[in-house]
Scaffold this motif. Structure first.
Motif, mmCIF file in Angstrom:
data_model
loop_
_atom_site.group_PDB
_atom_site.id
_atom_site.type_symbol
_atom_site.label_atom_id
_atom_site.label_comp_id
_atom_site.label_asym_id
_atom_site.label_seq_id
_atom_site.Cartn_x
_atom_site.Cartn_y
_atom_site.Cartn_z
ATOM 1 N N GLU A 6 22.888 41.831 55.675
ATOM 2 C CA GLU A 6 22.877 42.012 57.568
ATOM 3 C C GLU A 6 23.875 41.196 57.906
ATOM 4 O O GLU A 6 24.202 41.715 59.346
ATOM 5 N N ASP A 7 24.614 39.901 57.275
ATOM 6 C CA ASP A 7 25.765 40.150 58.444
ATOM 7 C C ASP A 7 27.204 40.159 57.501
ATOM 8 O O ASP A 7 28.639 40.083 58.253
ATOM 9 N N GLY A 8 27.536 41.419 56.383
ATOM 10 C CA GLY A 8 28.425 41.735 55.451
ATOM 11 C C GLY A 8 29.296 39.902 55.264
ATOM 12 O O GLY A 8 28.665 38.578 55.200
ATOM 13 N N PHE A 9 30.284 40.030 54.296
ATOM 14 C CA PHE A 9 31.385 39.203 53.578
ATOM 15 C C PHE A 9 31.343 38.279 55.367
ATOM 16 O O PHE A 9 32.500 38.599 55.643
ATOM 17 N N THR A 10 31.367 37.366 55.476
ATOM 18 C CA THR A 10 31.844 36.981 56.111
ATOM 19 C C THR A 10 32.882 35.343 55.761
ATOM 20 O O THR A 10 33.862 34.641 56.649
ATOM 21 N N MET A 11 32.979 35.109 54.487
ATOM 22 C CA MET A 11 33.536 34.529 54.174
ATOM 23 C C MET A 11 34.418 34.810 52.824
ATOM 24 O O MET A 11 33.696 35.240 50.913
ATOM 25 N N PRO A 12 35.818 35.081 52.662
ATOM 26 C CA PRO A 12 36.478 35.498 52.069
ATOM 27 C C PRO A 12 36.139 34.842 50.078
ATOM 28 O O PRO A 12 35.761 33.750 49.868
ATOM 29 N N CYS A 13 36.203 34.968 49.052
ATOM 30 C CA CYS A 13 36.250 34.461 47.752
ATOM 31 C C CYS A 13 37.456 33.949 47.581
ATOM 32 O O CYS A 13 38.624 35.088 47.843
ATOM 33 N N VAL A 14 37.908 33.292 46.715
ATOM 34 C CA VAL A 14 38.934 32.434 46.351
ATOM 35 C C VAL A 14 38.544 32.339 44.722
ATOM 36 O O VAL A 14 38.402 32.119 43.908
ATOM 37 N N CYS A 15 40.471 32.899 44.082
ATOM 38 C CA CYS A 15 40.515 33.800 43.320
ATOM 39 C C CYS A 15 42.623 33.184 42.972
ATOM 40 O O CYS A 15 42.846 32.641 44.204
ATOM 41 N N TYR A 16 42.384 32.519 41.609
ATOM 42 C CA TYR A 16 43.576 33.037 41.260
ATOM 43 C C TYR A 16 44.197 34.283 40.368
ATOM 44 O O TYR A 16 43.498 35.155 39.299
ATOM 45 N N TYR A 17 45.585 34.333 40.701
ATOM 46 C CA TYR A 17 45.978 35.812 40.545
ATOM 47 C C TYR A 17 46.888 35.623 39.052
ATOM 48 O O TYR A 17 47.378 34.849 39.098
ATOM 49 N N ASP A 18 46.438 36.399 38.122
ATOM 50 C CA ASP A 18 46.652 36.411 36.601
ATOM 51 C C ASP A 18 47.674 37.204 36.002
ATOM 52 O O ASP A 18 47.110 38.669 36.609
ATOM 53 N N LYS A 19 49.410 36.784 36.805
ATOM 54 C CA LYS A 19 50.089 38.146 36.704
ATOM 55 C C LYS A 19 49.872 38.696 35.385
ATOM 56 O O LYS A 19 49.710 40.094 35.269
ATOM 57 N N ASP A 20 49.993 38.347 33.613
ATOM 58 C CA ASP A 20 50.017 38.909 33.125
ATOM 59 C C ASP A 20 49.050 40.111 32.765
ATOM 60 O O ASP A 20 49.073 40.744 32.097
ATOM 61 N N GLN B 217 28.357 49.821 47.506
ATOM 62 C CA GLN B 217 28.460 51.276 48.143
ATOM 63 C C GLN B 217 28.675 51.188 50.085
ATOM 64 O O GLN B 217 29.952 51.752 50.026
ATOM 65 N N ARG B 218 28.247 50.339 50.329
ATOM 66 C CA ARG B 218 28.883 49.925 51.952
ATOM 67 C C ARG B 218 30.027 48.598 52.170
ATOM 68 O O ARG B 218 30.894 49.712 52.128
ATOM 69 N N GLU B 219 30.368 47.971 50.610
ATOM 70 C CA GLU B 219 31.710 47.649 50.602
ATOM 71 C C GLU B 219 32.848 48.950 49.638
ATOM 72 O O GLU B 219 33.996 48.113 49.435
ATOM 73 N N ASN B 220 32.610 49.623 48.997
ATOM 74 C CA ASN B 220 33.253 50.818 47.832
ATOM 75 C C ASN B 220 34.024 49.761 47.468
ATOM 76 O O ASN B 220 35.043 50.182 46.654
ATOM 77 N N GLY B 221 33.438 48.737 46.803
ATOM 78 C CA GLY B 221 33.229 48.205 45.708
ATOM 79 C C GLY B 221 34.523 46.943 45.622
ATOM 80 O O GLY B 221 34.965 46.354 44.596
ATOM 81 N N LEU B 222 34.381 46.807 46.708
ATOM 82 C CA LEU B 222 35.926 45.883 47.236
ATOM 83 C C LEU B 222 35.250 44.577 47.787
ATOM 84 O O LEU B 222 34.539 44.304 48.047
ATOM 85 N N LEU B 223 35.982 43.645 47.098
ATOM 86 C CA LEU B 223 36.118 41.806 46.953
ATOM 87 C C LEU B 223 36.449 41.770 48.235
ATOM 88 O O LEU B 223 38.182 41.427 47.959
ATOM 89 N N PRO B 224 36.442 40.736 49.682
ATOM 90 C CA PRO B 224 37.430 40.151 50.179
ATOM 91 C C PRO B 224 37.867 38.686 49.818
ATOM 92 O O PRO B 224 37.363 37.951 49.266
ATOM 93 N N VAL B 225 39.486 38.996 49.041
ATOM 94 C CA VAL B 225 39.623 38.024 48.011
ATOM 95 C C VAL B 225 40.874 36.994 49.138
ATOM 96 O O VAL B 225 41.485 37.974 49.078
ATOM 97 N N VAL B 226 40.506 35.745 49.025
ATOM 98 C CA VAL B 226 41.950 34.978 49.265
ATOM 99 C C VAL B 226 42.477 34.605 48.168
ATOM 100 O O VAL B 226 41.990 34.419 46.937
ATOM 101 N N VAL B 227 43.852 34.040 47.732
ATOM 102 C CA VAL B 227 44.983 33.619 46.515
ATOM 103 C C VAL B 227 45.137 32.473 46.745
ATOM 104 O O VAL B 227 45.464 31.918 47.730
ATOM 105 N N ILE B 228 44.621 31.538 45.831
ATOM 106 C CA ILE B 228 45.599 30.038 45.571
ATOM 107 C C ILE B 228 46.559 30.442 44.035
ATOM 108 O O ILE B 228 46.019 30.752 43.452
ATOM 109 N N ASP B 229 47.558 29.984 44.421
ATOM 110 C CA ASP B 229 48.459 29.630 43.078
ATOM 111 C C ASP B 229 48.437 28.216 42.526
ATOM 112 O O ASP B 229 49.038 27.259 43.030
ATOM 113 N N LYS B 230 47.815 27.748 41.134
ATOM 114 C CA LYS B 230 47.280 26.566 41.382
ATOM 115 C C LYS B 230 47.539 26.706 39.680
ATOM 116 O O LYS B 230 46.830 27.168 39.153
ATOM 117 N N GLU B 231 47.896 25.620 38.853
ATOM 118 C CA GLU B 231 47.076 25.702 37.270
ATOM 119 C C GLU B 231 45.901 25.342 37.170
ATOM 120 O O GLU B 231 45.195 24.352 38.147
#
Length: 177
Positions: A43-57, A81-95
């Motif tokens: 009904e509202d769409g993604f209103t808050m991104p997920c938080v991820c860590y990006y593993d470069k390797d 289908q509506r989101e074309n398989g894409l998830l809104p994400v923000v990246v944090i760089d933490k151990e």
């Protein structure tokens, strides 16, 4: 550690296939709330991104917060289908230890619903002509929850203009008549 700029100013659309769950999140969501989350995202769409860590390797995004939103995208065909398989994400760089702490902070910071405010909301929806079925579907409650909240708010309305005193650990009703 102080951030230069909050991650939310750099939201990325990431293919869900490049995202993986962490193996330490203790948060569990019951099936009725998962259905409500799916409805909310529909009904509202993604209103808050997920938080991820990006593993470069591994060229993979590891979830820190947002596992259940990620699950909804993966499991709901209409949202995928509506989101074309894409998830809104923000990246944090933490151990890892700091990512674990972040996960717990995100989970615990969400809070709980105040019963009095929930009663007020149900009463407002009822006064606006919303049916119990509409409330159940759109607020994610079962019939018993709606009935209990209506009863609680109804009792409160019934006794709103009366005074009570509590002498010697006994409740005493004082009529205004």
């Amino acid at each position: 550690m102080s951030l230069e700029k909050s991650p939310v100013y750099n939201v990325k659309a990431i293919p869900v296939e490049k995202i993986q769950a962490n193996d330490y999140n203790p948060n569990v969501v019951a099936p009725p709330e998962m259905k409500l989350l799916e409805l909310s995202i529909w009904e509202d769409g993604f209103t808050m991104p997920c938080v991820c860590y990006y593993d470069k390797d591994m060229d993979t995004y590891i979830l820190v917060d947002g596992f259940h939103r990620y699950q909804v995208l993966k499991n709901s065909k209409r949202i995928y289908q509506r989101e074309n398989g894409l998830l809104p994400v923000v990246v944090i760089d933490k151990e890892i230890s700091n990512r674990m702490a972040s996960t717990i902070r995100h989970n615990r910071a969400r809070g709980t619903h105040n019963i009095e405010l929930m009663c007020n909301i149900i009463a407002e929806l009822d006064h606006a002509g919303m049916t119990d079925e509409w409330i159940m579907k759109n607020v994610g409650m079962d019939r018993d929850e709606v009935l209990r909240l209506k009863q609680i708010s109804g009792l409160a309305d019934l006794f709103a203009n009366n005074n009570f005193s509590i002498p010697d650990n006994k409740v005493e009703y004082i009529s205004e008549e």
